[in-house]
Scaffold this active site. Sequence first.
Site: not given
Length: 263
Positions: A8, A39-40, A67-68, A151, A176, A178
């Site tokens: 991520d 995604e982040n 999820n983001h 994820h 997810h 991290h």
Amino acid sequence: MRIIFVGDVMGKIGIDTLSSYLPRIKATLHPQVTIVNGENASNGRGLKAEQFKAILAAGADVVTLGNHAWDQREVNELLKNNDNLLRPANFPGNNVPGSGMTVKQINQEKLAIINLQGRALMNPLDDPFTKADELLKELSDSEMHVFVDFHAETTSEKAALAYYLDGRVDGVVGTHTHVQTNDARILPKGTAFLSDVGMTGSYDGILGVKKSSSIQRFLTQRPTRYEIDDQGRGQINYCILDIGAKNKIRAAQINPDRPLSEL
């Protein structure tokens, strides 16, 4: 076939660290495919066109989400217009923008890349196990290689999906949480598995956010606005998968305590 999968990318420092190190990683390891979870990338919440282009420019062939995925409005058009950008395939409903799977021709071989999201301690999406079955049925070529970015929050759900798909896909790697896990292994039927590949971003923050934000949350047990830690030292977490007659997987990190010279 060699795959590099990068964890991520978190905020501007994540983009900068990726841009600095990924070209050198690729020059050393010579992957045929490079996949990056982004995604982040937009200040910790989703992905904009600017960050998508920067991740591709750094050397990614495919970018996955999580999820983001929907936090930035412009991602809808990005997903519609780019088959190298994936969102989790098990988002419910009809007419979901984009796709959760893409197939790439790599010399004489094909690689299907699948993005799924877990449900344990996360939003109640459609069943990722059933969705994986559906996607695998769509792949008519029995010789096709398959890689899954799962994820998910819990290691139990990640391991369960990996064992469920063991022998049917080449690799299942989690994103997810991290933090890179120390469990890279080959499952009994040949699938490579790693619970979480880790993140790319601040080395001195807590999961990519400022330490003060996270500490305040634990001290007060009240809602706290997390702020991305975009200053200081960076890290990149990734794994190397060699897939073929006998799959192999190795987790790797570059950070101030594990410098590039140790690659």
